[in-house]
Design an enzyme around this catalytic site. Structure first.
Site, PDB file in Angstrom:
ATOM      1  NE  ARG A  57      17.349  59.532  17.042  1.00 30.16           N
ATOM      2  CZ  ARG A  57      17.192  60.549  16.187  1.00 30.16           C
ATOM      3  NH1 ARG A  57      17.710  61.724  16.455  1.00 30.16           N
ATOM      4  NH2 ARG A  57      16.511  60.385  15.084  1.00 30.16           N
ATOM      5  CD  GLU A 127      20.433  41.551  18.555  1.00 24.34           C
ATOM      6  OE1 GLU A 127      19.636  42.349  18.059  1.00 24.34           O
ATOM      7  OE2 GLU A 127      21.308  41.894  19.378  1.00 24.34           O
ATOM      8  CG  HIS A 248      27.649  46.136  14.612  1.00 24.74           C
ATOM      9  ND1 HIS A 248      27.255  45.400  13.514  1.00 24.74           N
ATOM     10  CD2 HIS A 248      26.670  45.974  15.534  1.00 24.74           C
ATOM     11  CE1 HIS A 248      26.102  44.822  13.761  1.00 24.74           C
ATOM     12  NE2 HIS A 248      25.706  45.166  14.981  1.00 24.74           N
ATOM     13  NE  ARG A 297      26.794  42.992  18.179  1.00 26.88           N
ATOM     14  CZ  ARG A 297      26.078  43.986  18.649  1.00 26.88           C
ATOM     15  NH1 ARG A 297      26.650  44.957  19.335  1.00 26.88           N
ATOM     16  NH2 ARG A 297      24.772  44.023  18.450  1.00 26.88           N
ATOM     17  CG  HIS A 358      28.487  48.976  17.571  1.00 23.16           C
ATOM     18  ND1 HIS A 358      27.505  49.826  17.097  1.00 23.16           N
ATOM     19  CD2 HIS A 358      27.848  48.051  18.334  1.00 23.16           C
ATOM     20  CE1 HIS A 358      26.319  49.427  17.561  1.00 23.16           C
ATOM     21  NE2 HIS A 358      26.502  48.359  18.307  1.00 23.16           N
ATOM     22  NE  ARG A 393      27.462  46.263  22.959  1.00 19.56           N
ATOM     23  CZ  ARG A 393      26.341  46.433  22.248  1.00 19.56           C
ATOM     24  NH1 ARG A 393      25.180  46.368  22.855  1.00 19.56           N
ATOM     25  NH2 ARG A 393      26.394  46.670  20.966  1.00 19.56           N
TER      26      ARG A 393
END
Length: 557
Positions: A57, A127, A248, A297, A358, A393
């Protein structure tokens, strides 16, 4: 292999039975439950909080898939392999990107509503690390919340999926052959099932999410305490790539003493054109990478950290003032509300940001069908290491991975069931009793684990910093053993079980990170600043020794 260690806990006071027990209620866990039901298997979902309170979520940006005109799975594969810094399993990535688009369409058929343009086509954004617009999003920046809503609704309307909420999973149960036969768990609060119990099942699926709470500052919810990885280690399963924790780059900076879950500022904000700047307004990502702010990232997190060190600053800034109020309100309503709740208005001021823990790229080692090294035990989602992410990732691949590999687990279980290879299991009670109980640290150990890990194994690591962390973690374990010997053990309860899980996962992570003497992806060694393909283009596999200590072994090349 039978488990050799278990959490100190009371004997189960109740027992439930099902065909497949799924631990976790994010995109991965609920997808498994819905799909095994279609195969005629009974399913039970066990979740630590409410059904919709897991990590899914909180996912803002979206779900990546080659859905746009001109995009192809091959291009998605290339971007994923680059981000993974040489240690992705290419076949696993190929599975992800080729099966991903149809998996997203099935998710839409389940009821998930993605943002669409006036022509009815799904809107796509970019992204970090993506060379094309392939991120489907919902509610502007509330993709995870919408996916969770759709799947929770589908699960709640299926009377044959049993739910146990507010339940912390403890340990795996096996039969005499070492095949998973269920698990023990503790249900919090009042109800038909209270306290420690057991669920007996033909197969067990772990979809428990991440372990971000091992660090002081993280985007993960409070429930992300590494329970699945810790259970798997105690059960004799192999885990891999634990050292690759993605930080992150753009997490809302709330001050030097902020702890626990921190608000995320989605990468999609940069995807729509926001700039990273220092206090003087200088865009420091220009010249660092061809994609500037949209670099993978690990590169952005390192650049922010480096700039902070150079300037003695506690944070950098993300500047999206040029978006204007209307774009912030319609494209990023969740982030806008979060910033304003903390006294920052991104319409008129840059957002202070800094990296925070993250996503765990490593986890329980699985094959392409989600099978672990323990027969009958499966894993998917962030708790698993399918080989898709490698050392870092790619943005928005996580929801897709949970979806695709959950479907593959369900298909494998359906096939086994049809072939008669999924019989009822009898728990080996003697083996369960013979497993050594893990001494529980006091609940206060959680904060000490987080302090040690943030200081010694965060964005920047070195042999010295990790040795300090390892020594501190070992001391916590020794103190727990000493209290048991002195007959002053910590009470077995949720807080001490979570502390034990965090301590085990942290110890395993540091052991792996100390062994990998190079910088690769999101593993950044100050003392080994270069990537070393000759020695380290491979995985580290971690298991639990008979002593209870994690042991990491490089995979043979």
């Amino acid at each position: 292999m039978s488990a050799t260690h278990r959490l100190t806990a009371p004997t189960p006071g109740w027992t439930a039975t099902t065909d497949v027990v799924v631990v976790g209620s994010g995109v991965a866990g609920l997808t498994v439950a819905l799909n095994v039901r279609k195969a005629g298997l009974r399913a039970m979902v066990v979740t630590k909080a409410m059904l919709d309170e897991g990590s899914t979520r909180w996912a803002q940006g979206g779900i990546a898939a080659a859905l746009g005109e001109g995009d192809t799975p091959e291009q998605h594969l290339d971007d994923t392999l680059v981000a993974g810094a040489g240690v992705c399993d290419e076949e696993a990535v190929r599975t992800l990107v080729t099966e991903g688009p149809d998996a997203v369409r099935r998710l839409i058929a389940t009821g998930a509503l993605f943002d669409r343009g006036e022509d009815g086509e799904i809107l796509l954004t970019r992204e970090g690390g993506h060379h094309r617009r392939r991120i489907a999003h919902a509610g502007g920046d509330a993709t995870g919340a919408e996916i969770s809503r759709a799947l929770v609704s589908a699960v709640r309307t299926d009377p044959d999926i049993e739910l146990i909420e507010h339940a912390l999973v403890l340990d795996l149960l096996t039969d005499a052959a070492g095949h998973a036969a269920g698990l023990t768990l503790h249900v919090m609060g009042e109800g038909q099932r209270d306290g420690v119990g057991a669920v007996r099942a033909r197969a067990v699926v772990l979809a428990t999410g991440g372990m971000g709470q091992v660090f002081s500052a993280t985007t993960n919810p409070a429930v992300s305490t590494g329970d699945g990885v810790a259970l798997a280690l105690r059960a004799g399963a192999a885990v891999t790539d634990l050292e690759f924790v993605q930080f992150h780059p753009t997490v809302l900076w709330l001050g030097p003493d902020a702890e626990g879950q921190q608000p995320l500022v989605s990468e999609a904000v940069r995807g729509e054109g926001a700039h990273l700047v220092d206090a003087d307004g200088v865009r420091f990502m220009l010249g660092q990478h061809e994609l500037a702010e949209l670099a993978p990232r690990d590169i952005v997190a390192k650049a922010i950290t480096r700039r902070m060190q150079e300037q003695g600053a506690e944070h950098m800034f993300l500047d999206g003032r040029h978006f204007g109020a209307e774009m912030w309100e319609h494209r990023f309503p969740t982030i806008l509300a979060s910033c304003r709740a903390h006294g920052i208005d991104p319409v008129t001021a840059p957002i202070p940001v800094a990296p925070a823990a993250h996503y765990a790229s490593g986890g329980i080692r699985t094959d392409a069908r989600g099978r672990t090294s323990v027969p009958g035990l499966y894993a998917c989602g962030e708790v698993a290491c399918t080989g898709v992410h490698g050392a870092n990732r790619l943005a928005s691949n996580s929801l897709l991975e949970g979806l695709v590999f959950a479907e593959r687990i369900a298909a494998d279980l359906a096939g086994r069931h049809a072939a008669g290879d999924l019989p009822e299991r009898t728990v080996d009670v003697a083996a369960a009793r013979a497993a050594l109980p893990v001494p529980l640290p006091p609940s206060e150990a959680r904060a000490e684990v987080q302090r040690l890990m943030s200081r010694g194994a965060g964005v920047l690591r070195s042999a010295a910093s990790m040795a300090d962390a390892a020594a501190g973690l070992a001391l916590l374990a020794e103190q727990a053993r000493h209290h048991v010997a002195e007959e002053k053990p910590a009470d077995p309860r949720v807080e001490t079980w979570e502390a034990a899980n965090l301590l085990l996962v942290a110890t395993a992570l540091v052991a792996a990170a100390a062994q990998r003497e190079e910088t690769r992806g999101c593993h950044w060694r100050e003392d080994f600043p270069e990537r070393d393909d000759a020695h380290w283009r491979r995985h580290l596999i971690t298991t639990l020794a008979a002593s209870g200590d994690p042991v990491s072994t490089p995979e043979e090349q």
